[in-house]
Design an enzyme around this catalytic site. Sequence first.
Site, PDB file in Angstrom:
ATOM      1  N   PHE A   1      11.877  45.239 105.165  1.00  0.00           N
ATOM      2  CA  PHE A   1      12.089  43.993 104.408  1.00  0.00           C
ATOM      3  C   PHE A   1      11.017  43.750 103.353  1.00  0.00           C
ATOM      4  O   PHE A   1      10.816  42.625 102.909  1.00  0.00           O
ATOM      5  CB  PHE A   1      12.176  42.787 105.351  1.00  0.00           C
ATOM      6  CG  PHE A   1      13.118  42.969 106.501  1.00  0.00           C
ATOM      7  CD1 PHE A   1      14.460  43.236 106.274  1.00  0.00           C
ATOM      8  CD2 PHE A   1      12.673  42.901 107.811  1.00  0.00           C
ATOM      9  CE1 PHE A   1      15.337  43.411 107.332  1.00  0.00           C
ATOM     10  CE2 PHE A   1      13.550  43.081 108.880  1.00  0.00           C
ATOM     11  CZ  PHE A   1      14.888  43.343 108.639  1.00  0.00           C
TER      12      PHE A   1
ATOM     13  N   ARG B   1      29.898  49.448  91.772  1.00  0.00           N
ATOM     14  CA  ARG B   1      30.654  50.279  92.725  1.00  0.00           C
ATOM     15  C   ARG B   1      29.967  50.251  94.080  1.00  0.00           C
ATOM     16  O   ARG B   1      28.756  50.464  94.194  1.00  0.00           O
ATOM     17  CB  ARG B   1      30.737  51.719  92.198  1.00  0.00           C
ATOM     18  CG  ARG B   1      31.298  52.721  93.203  1.00  0.00           C
ATOM     19  CD  ARG B   1      31.465  54.083  92.567  1.00  0.00           C
ATOM     20  NE  ARG B   1      32.658  54.116  91.727  1.00  0.00           N
ATOM     21  CZ  ARG B   1      32.801  54.926  90.674  1.00  0.00           C
ATOM     22  NH1 ARG B   1      31.818  55.738  90.318  1.00  0.00           N
ATOM     23  NH2 ARG B   1      33.925  54.910  89.985  1.00  0.00           N
TER      24      ARG B   1
ATOM     25  N   PRO C   1      31.336  51.038 101.784  1.00  0.00           N
ATOM     26  CA  PRO C   1      31.628  49.648 102.165  1.00  0.00           C
ATOM     27  C   PRO C   1      31.152  49.270 103.561  1.00  0.00           C
ATOM     28  O   PRO C   1      30.816  48.113 103.818  1.00  0.00           O
ATOM     29  CB  PRO C   1      33.158  49.575 102.060  1.00  0.00           C
ATOM     30  CG  PRO C   1      33.532  50.655 101.107  1.00  0.00           C
ATOM     31  CD  PRO C   1      32.536  51.752 101.327  1.00  0.00           C
ATOM     32  N   LYS C   2      31.100  50.243 104.462  1.00  0.00           N
ATOM     33  CA  LYS C   2      30.696  49.934 105.833  1.00  0.00           C
ATOM     34  C   LYS C   2      29.212  49.583 105.905  1.00  0.00           C
ATOM     35  O   LYS C   2      28.830  48.548 106.469  1.00  0.00           O
ATOM     36  CB  LYS C   2      31.005  51.119 106.749  1.00  0.00           C
ATOM     37  CG  LYS C   2      30.900  50.800 108.227  1.00  0.00           C
ATOM     38  CD  LYS C   2      31.512  51.919 109.064  1.00  0.00           C
ATOM     39  CE  LYS C   2      31.678  51.485 110.507  1.00  0.00           C
ATOM     40  NZ  LYS C   2      32.379  52.517 111.318  1.00  0.00           N
TER      41      LYS C   2
ATOM     42  N   GLN D   1      24.576  45.604 105.329  1.00  0.00           N
ATOM     43  CA  GLN D   1      23.444  45.056 104.596  1.00  0.00           C
ATOM     44  C   GLN D   1      23.638  43.573 104.289  1.00  0.00           C
ATOM     45  O   GLN D   1      22.718  42.772 104.418  1.00  0.00           O
ATOM     46  CB  GLN D   1      23.257  45.837 103.293  1.00  0.00           C
ATOM     47  CG  GLN D   1      22.550  47.163 103.465  1.00  0.00           C
ATOM     48  CD  GLN D   1      21.131  46.947 103.950  1.00  0.00           C
ATOM     49  OE1 GLN D   1      20.260  46.515 103.213  1.00  0.00           O
ATOM     50  NE2 GLN D   1      20.890  47.225 105.216  1.00  0.00           N
TER      51      GLN D   1
ATOM     52  N   LYS E   1      25.340  49.242  91.754  1.00  0.00           N
ATOM     53  CA  LYS E   1      24.182  48.361  91.658  1.00  0.00           C
ATOM     54  C   LYS E   1      23.622  48.176  93.068  1.00  0.00           C
ATOM     55  O   LYS E   1      24.202  48.649  94.040  1.00  0.00           O
ATOM     56  CB  LYS E   1      24.568  47.006  91.057  1.00  0.00           C
ATOM     57  CG  LYS E   1      25.005  47.037  89.598  1.00  0.00           C
ATOM     58  CD  LYS E   1      25.382  45.642  89.136  1.00  0.00           C
ATOM     59  CE  LYS E   1      25.847  45.641  87.700  1.00  0.00           C
ATOM     60  NZ  LYS E   1      26.314  44.291  87.275  1.00  0.00           N
TER      61      LYS E   1
ATOM     62  N   GLU F   1      19.796  42.997  98.837  1.00  0.00           N
ATOM     63  CA  GLU F   1      19.076  41.728  98.750  1.00  0.00           C
ATOM     64  C   GLU F   1      19.955  40.592  98.234  1.00  0.00           C
ATOM     65  O   GLU F   1      19.654  39.418  98.457  1.00  0.00           O
ATOM     66  CB  GLU F   1      17.836  41.899  97.873  1.00  0.00           C
ATOM     67  CG  GLU F   1      16.860  42.911  98.460  1.00  0.00           C
ATOM     68  CD  GLU F   1      15.581  43.069  97.655  1.00  0.00           C
ATOM     69  OE1 GLU F   1      15.577  42.693  96.467  1.00  0.00           O
ATOM     70  OE2 GLU F   1      14.591  43.568  98.211  1.00  0.00           O
TER      71      GLU F   1
END
Length: 736
Positions: free
Chosen positions: A246, A619, A623-624, A629, A692, A696
Amino acid sequence: MKFDTPATTNPIDQLKVIGKPTDRIDGPLKTTGTAPYAYERHDAAPNAAYGYIVGAGIARGRIASMDVRAARASPGVLAIVTAENAGKLGKGNFNTAKLLGGPEIDHYHQAVALVVANTFEQARAAAQLLRITYASTPGKFNLAAEKDGAPLAKASDFSGEPETKVGDFAGAFAAAPVQLDATYTTPDQSHAMMEPHATTAAWQGDKLTVWTANQMIDWSVGDMARTLGIPKEDVRLVSPFIGGGFGGKLWVRADALLAALGARAVKRPVKVALQRPLMMNNTTHRPATIQRIRLAAGRDGKLTAIGHEGWSGDLPGGSPETAVNQTRLLYAGANRMTATRLAVLDLPEGNAMRAPGEAPGMMALEIAMDEMAEKLGMDPVEFRVLNDTQVDPEKPERPFSQRQLVQCLRTGAQTFGWNRRIAKPGQLREGRWLVGLGVASAFRNNLTMKSGARVRLDNTGLVTVETDMTDIGTGTYTVIAQTAAEVMGVPLQKVFVRLGDSAFPVSAGSGGQWGANSSTSGVYAACMKLREAVAHKLGMPQEGVSFADSMVSAGGRSVPLAEAAGAKGLVAEDTIEFGDLSKKVQQSTFGAHFVEVGVDIYTGEIRVRRMLAVCAAGRILNPKSARSQVIGAMTMGVGAALMEELALDKRHGFFVNHDLAGYEVPVHADIPHQDVIFLDETDPTSSPMKAKGVGELGICGVGAAVANAVYNATGARVRDYPITLDKLLGSLPAVV
């Protein structure tokens, strides 16, 4: 590979592997306990001794005396390292305070000694026998007390200019029919990752190897070398697995330096882990902020003036919390001003924590937007939509490369059932629970960093990727493997990824939300160079060559990829270097957070009931892992809103709740089901991946969405985070 023009069609666009929800390839190692973490490198550094760090018992002053005789005579003790016997030490570029204190003390729990013994228990027991007396001096520990005298922060590449002015803010604010002038505070917060800062160090002659938990390998190799006064090429840093960071592990900390010093003193490997109580005060934290926000609008709801001032504190030479920076870009308004001021405080170092700047900044800005919408009698979503902009508000000649904030808000509102929200607070009740809905925009700039990789092809068709990129639990191994598989036309099972070793090409590292996009772009560049080598080896033209199903094809001829490797294999290495596209267009990521809370009308207990994040972040490579995140970031946002706070002793300058018992973070029972929607988006100006960052973005705005939901449920507006029971009880509606 230079990236200075927008990406066109390339092998990534095939989306055979990239873009698929793929399980983590490192999952089996982690779930079976065979992933080697820094403190566990018995294989690489056998017969290691154990070090135990002693932290300073004052926040400012000096060591008057240190009696080590009893500790040195304790069973199993091999050495005691202090500033007095450690030799000449420098200070790294990324540390504000010295990692080994003495005789001067810069902050509470600054490391002042390392006891090295044959076992951990022996080292710990001996450390209790050190007798240290201090001569303390008064310090500055209270941000509010130092606020008025705090000067503007210094400009830097990361924080930008400390002050911006566009138009006539003061005049426009004074003339506006609708105004808001409010102050918000956020507390000091700890990274509180599961794995402590830990290192195993070993010397071979003059060469040092440190197995450590670190997010930025190359930065840290340089700082270790500077601190120890040895050539950079004599330091090897290895960090293949990290149990959370982090931002707290961006730099070398005391565990790494003292493990190296201890190993040199006893001439055998030494392992050091910061005990949990030292992590809160010895390492970095997210600093507290005071933020004043002024908004002005016409009766039509359009903002005419936006002002955001932020104060934070740090040690001399430190950096500010850039809580105002997103306000420079997020909403339209002709007259604007922002200012970042930095007070000198004698507290442990304040520095980057997940989404530095935007995370605490949007906790304030997005409450202010809701407060302004209420003054105008507007729906909070519609108010944000009305004040959208497709260009940089401070530099209107510079458009956003992609900006789907309105689509995020609209999609989220429809999905979440925002139309069922009752605008007047405190109106919806289910039994003893007051129910409210809250919204906030999400924003985080898209940063890119130069990143390199090496790719090997052997005669079995196996592709091996080597880069010093790190994986802090984010899924880096997997997205890098997906990238290599996509470009080289092989199944994921034929890719082997090696990370986190300074012997590998220098990468972007994990930080600033730039890791996945930049590191995969570096792997893409190396793989494209490997494709050139393969085509040359097979006598095929560079143009029109197809890599698919482990075959290389051109002009009607197909050859197994493995055949091109030959007995010796092929190796290619390259680095992605980003040009100035980000100066021509503003690259940012956007989102919207929607939260439903229940507040117990009798006790003020807050329960988060539903959460939704809608993200537009280029893009999505996997996705998982991207969803993972975002939901992790949303969870941190709940913690920031409702419970996380380093309790500061303003008399003696230390964080009192310096462990996981007193520093509260969300647990499973605190978090409901979370939904995440990724909008379809590619950004050719960002990278060859057209991706991108996303890691965060998910925390930005969450705290405000929770706070706005609490207000909608109760009518109690809390501007002082975290929103704890004592701040609600006196403002709850009447029970009857």
